[in-house]
Scaffold this motif. Structure first.
Motif, PDB file in Angstrom:
ATOM      1  N   SER A 197       0.422   2.067   1.156  1.00  0.00           N
ATOM      2  CA  SER A 197       1.118   2.775   2.224  1.00  0.00           C
ATOM      3  C   SER A 197       2.562   2.977   1.779  1.00  0.00           C
ATOM      4  O   SER A 197       3.090   2.201   0.986  1.00  0.00           O
ATOM      5  N   THR A 205       4.487   4.688   7.792  1.00  0.00           N
ATOM      6  CA  THR A 205       5.618   4.022   8.467  1.00  0.00           C
ATOM      7  C   THR A 205       5.897   4.622   9.842  1.00  0.00           C
ATOM      8  O   THR A 205       6.607   4.029  10.643  1.00  0.00           O
ATOM      9  N   SER A 222       7.196  10.458   9.598  1.00  0.00           N
ATOM     10  CA  SER A 222       6.802  11.861   9.831  1.00  0.00           C
ATOM     11  C   SER A 222       6.307  12.041  11.267  1.00  0.00           C
ATOM     12  O   SER A 222       6.536  13.088  11.884  1.00  0.00           O
ATOM     13  N   GLU A 244      -4.049   6.139  11.790  1.00  0.00           N
ATOM     14  CA  GLU A 244      -3.795   5.291  10.619  1.00  0.00           C
ATOM     15  C   GLU A 244      -4.981   4.340  10.475  1.00  0.00           C
ATOM     16  O   GLU A 244      -5.416   3.719  11.449  1.00  0.00           O
TER      17      GLU A 244
HETATM   18  C1  LIG Z   1       1.715   8.226   2.191  1.00  0.00           C
HETATM   19  S1  LIG Z   1       1.314   7.209   3.547  1.00  0.00           S
HETATM   20  C2  LIG Z   1       1.826   8.136   4.947  1.00  0.00           C
HETATM   21  C3  LIG Z   1       3.288   8.402   5.023  1.00  0.00           C
HETATM   22  C4  LIG Z   1       3.768   8.679   6.408  1.00  0.00           C
HETATM   23  N1  LIG Z   1       3.360   9.943   6.883  1.00  0.00           N
HETATM   24  C5  LIG Z   1       5.262   8.446   6.518  1.00  0.00           C
HETATM   25  O1  LIG Z   1       6.003   9.372   6.759  1.00  0.00           O
HETATM   26  O2  LIG Z   1       5.644   7.292   6.354  1.00  0.00           O
HETATM   27  C6  LIG Z   1      -0.442   7.405   3.642  1.00  0.00           C
HETATM   28  C7  LIG Z   1      -1.061   6.600   4.758  1.00  0.00           C
HETATM   29  O3  LIG Z   1      -2.392   7.038   4.936  1.00  0.00           O
HETATM   30  C8  LIG Z   1      -3.133   5.920   5.361  1.00  0.00           C
HETATM   31  N2  LIG Z   1      -4.563   6.205   5.202  1.00  0.00           N
HETATM   32  C9  LIG Z   1      -5.328   6.095   4.079  1.00  0.00           C
HETATM   33  N3  LIG Z   1      -6.588   6.438   4.354  1.00  0.00           N
HETATM   34  C10 LIG Z   1      -6.638   6.785   5.662  1.00  0.00           C
HETATM   35  C11 LIG Z   1      -7.667   7.231   6.519  1.00  0.00           C
HETATM   36  N4  LIG Z   1      -8.919   7.392   6.078  1.00  0.00           N
HETATM   37  N5  LIG Z   1      -7.358   7.477   7.810  1.00  0.00           N
HETATM   38  C12 LIG Z   1      -6.090   7.318   8.274  1.00  0.00           C
HETATM   39  N6  LIG Z   1      -5.076   6.884   7.502  1.00  0.00           N
HETATM   40  C13 LIG Z   1      -5.340   6.626   6.210  1.00  0.00           C
HETATM   41  C14 LIG Z   1      -2.621   4.804   4.486  1.00  0.00           C
HETATM   42  O4  LIG Z   1      -2.958   3.525   5.023  1.00  0.00           O
HETATM   43  C15 LIG Z   1      -1.138   5.109   4.481  1.00  0.00           C
HETATM   44  O5  LIG Z   1      -0.473   4.396   5.478  1.00  0.00           O
END
Ligand SMILES: C[S@@+](CC[C@H](N)C(=O)[O-])C[C@H]1O[C@@H](n2cnc3c(N)ncnc32)[C@H](O)[C@@H]1O
Length: 377
Positions: free
Chosen positions: A98, A128, A131, A148
Motif C-alpha cells: 500500500s 492512505t 485521493s 480497500e
Molecule cells: C497505490 S495504493 C492506493 C493509493 C491511494 N489511492 C492514495 O492516494 O493513497 C493501492 C491500494 O489498493 C489496494 N488494493 C489492492 N487490491 C485491491 C482490491 N482487490 N480491492 C481494493 N483495494 C485493493 C491496496 O491494498 C492499496 O492500499
C-alpha cells in the motif's frame, strides 16, 4: 524543526504541477491546495534503503520530512500485506502493498476522470485515503465510495479522512467486485492495477460513464486506460499514455513461481529477437499480449544471465540464452511462448510500431481484447 509550513510547500507543489500542465482545472487546484497530504501519512512511510530494502520514516520523529511529503513522489505505507512503518525498527526486505501515490499522478488521473460536481464516483484502492479526500472535497461525502481490500489500511484511511471532516462511504472488500449496493455510478477510478477490467465494473457504471484504470500484466508493462461504458453493456476506450503502473489488485498478482522447470530440456532454435526487445515499454506490452500468463525472471547460470519466461498455470516456458551470433531460445509446454511473442512483435513492427496511445481496449462481459491501430488506419 519545521523550516517551511505545510501550506507553503503545498502551494509550491501545486504551482509546479500547474506549470507541468498536470493540474488543468481550478477545481482540482483548489482541492490540492486544501487537502494536507501529511494527514494521510501520520503513521509514517517507508523509504528505499537500497537493494529492495526499506526503512521507516515519520514526521513524528523528523518534522523536517514535511518537505519529503510535498515532493512529487510515491510513499510506501505498507509492506508484505501486514507491516506498517511504526512496527519497523531497522530494515526490511518486503514488497510494497500500500502507498500514497505520487500527488502528480493522483491529480492527473482525477483530471483524466472528467468528473463534474454532480457525479458519483467509485474508487478502487483507498490506500492512505489521500485521493479519496480530494474526490470528497470536490464531490461531497454522499457521492464518493471507496473500496480497500485491507481492513487495517481502510481503518487508517477512515481515521485520516474523518480527522479532516470527510466522511465518504468506505468499503472493505475486493474492489474487483465493485460495490453494487451503491450502483450505478458515473465514474470508476482504480488506483491499483488490473490485468483485465472486471465485468462487474462495467455493470455498475451508467451507460456513457467512464472507467479509468491501469491495465498491465506480469511482464510488467502497463498503461492507464480510459473506457466509456456503452449502452450494450460493453466498454471501449484507449490508453492515455505516460507509462503508468500501480501495484496489482491483490487477486491479480502473479502466482508463485514454485519449482522452476528443467530448462535443459525442450526444443532449441536461434531466436529472432533477444530479451532486449522487452526493454521497450510498448514492445513489452505487446509481448505480454502474446503471452498473457507469462512471468519473466533472470537466471544466473554458468557465469551468464539467461532470461526465462514461464507460464506457471499452463506449464509452458521459454529460455533465452546468449549464443556466439545472437540468442537461442529453448521452449517447452503446450504454448511456444517466445514463438508467440516474436510473431506479435514482428506484426507490431510491420504495422509501424504504434505507441500505446494508439491501442484500443474493448471489454465485453466475457472477455477483454486489446489491439493497435495500424499506421494506415
Ligand atoms: C497505490 S495504493 C492506493 C493509493 C491511494 N489511492 C492514495 O492516494 O493513497 C493501492 C491500494 O489498493 C489496494 N488494493 C489492492 N487490491 C485491491 C482490491 N482487490 N480491492 C481494493 N483495494 C485493493 C491496496 O491494498 C492499496 O492500499
Amino acid at each position: 524543526m519545521i523550516d517551511m509550513p505545510s501550506e507553503v510547500l503545498r502551494a509550491k507543489l501545486v504551482a509546479q504541477l500547474k506549470d507541468e500542465e498536470v493540474i488543468r482545472s481550478p477545481e482540482w487546484e483548489a482541492a490540492m491546495l486544501s487537502v494536507p497530504r501529511e494527514a494521510f501519512l501520520a503513521g509514517g512511510w517507508f523509504e528505499h534503503d537500497g537493494g529492495g530494502w526499506y526503512r521507516a520514516a515519520s514526521l513524528a520523529d523528523e518534522p523536517e520530512l514535511i518537505r519529503r511529503v510535498y515532493e512529487d513522489d510515491s510513499l510506501v505505507t505498507q509492506l508484505g500485506g501486514v507491516i506498517f512503518p511504526f512496527q519497523l525498527d531497522g530494515r526490511l526486505l518486503q514488497a510494497p502493498t500500500s502507498s500514497s501515490t505520487m500527488p502528480g499522478l493522483v491529480v492527473r488521473m482525477l483530471e483524466d476522470l472528467q468528473v463534474s460536481e454532480d457525479m458519483s464516483v467509485l474508487e478502487i484502492g483507498t490506500g492512505t485515503g489521500y485521493s479519496t479526500a480530494l474526490l470528497t472535497h470536490l464531490l461531497g461525502d454522499e457521492q464518493v465510495t471507496s473500496i480497500e481490500v485491507d481492513p487495517d489500511v481502510s481503518a487508517r484511511a477512515g481515521a485520516a479522512l474523518g480527522g479532516l471532516g470527510y466522511w465518504p462511504n468506505l468499503v472493505v472488500g475486493d474492489g474487483l467486485a465493485g460495490h453494487p449496493e451503491g450502483a450505478p455510478y458515473d465514474r470508476l477510478i482504480a488506483t491499483c492495477e488490473v490485468r483485465t477490467i472486471p465485468a462487474q465494473w462495467i455493470e455498475q457504471i451508467k451507460p456513457g460513464g467512464v472507467i479509468l484504470a491501469t491495465v498491465g500484466g506480469w511482464i510488467h508493462s502497463s498503461e492507464l486506460a480510459r473506457l466509456t461504458v456503452q449502452a450494450d453493456g460493453t466498454a471501449v476506450g484507449r490508453f492515455l499514455g505516460g507509462g503508468i503502473s500501480f501495484m496489482f489488485a491483490r487477486p491479480h498478482q502473479p502466482p508463485p513461481l514454485g519449482l522452476l522447470p528443467d530448462v535443459d530440456s525442450g526444443d532449441c532454435r536461434g531466436a529472432i529477437y533477444g530479451p532486449e526487445i522487452l526493454e521497450d515499454w510498448t514492445a513489452r506490452f505487446v509481448a505480454q499480449l502474446a503471452a498473457p500468463q507469462a512471468q519473466k525472471i533472470v537466471l544466473h547460470r554458468e557465469g551468464r544471465d539467461e532470461h526465462l519466461l514461464v507460464d506457471v498455470e499452463a506449464g509452458s516456458w521459454a529460455l533465452l540464452s546468449r549464443a556466439a551470433d545472437g540468442w537461442t531460445v529453448r521452449q517447452e509446454g503446450p504454448d511456444r511462448l517466445w514463438d508467440d511473442v516474436e510473431r506479435h512483435v514482428q506484426q507490431w513492427h510491420a504495422d509501424g510500431a504504434p505507441p500505446l496511445e494508439r491501442f484500443e481496449v474493448t471489454v465485453t462481459p466475457r472477455e477483454q481484447s486489446i489491439s493497435w491501430a495500424t499506421a494506415r488506419s
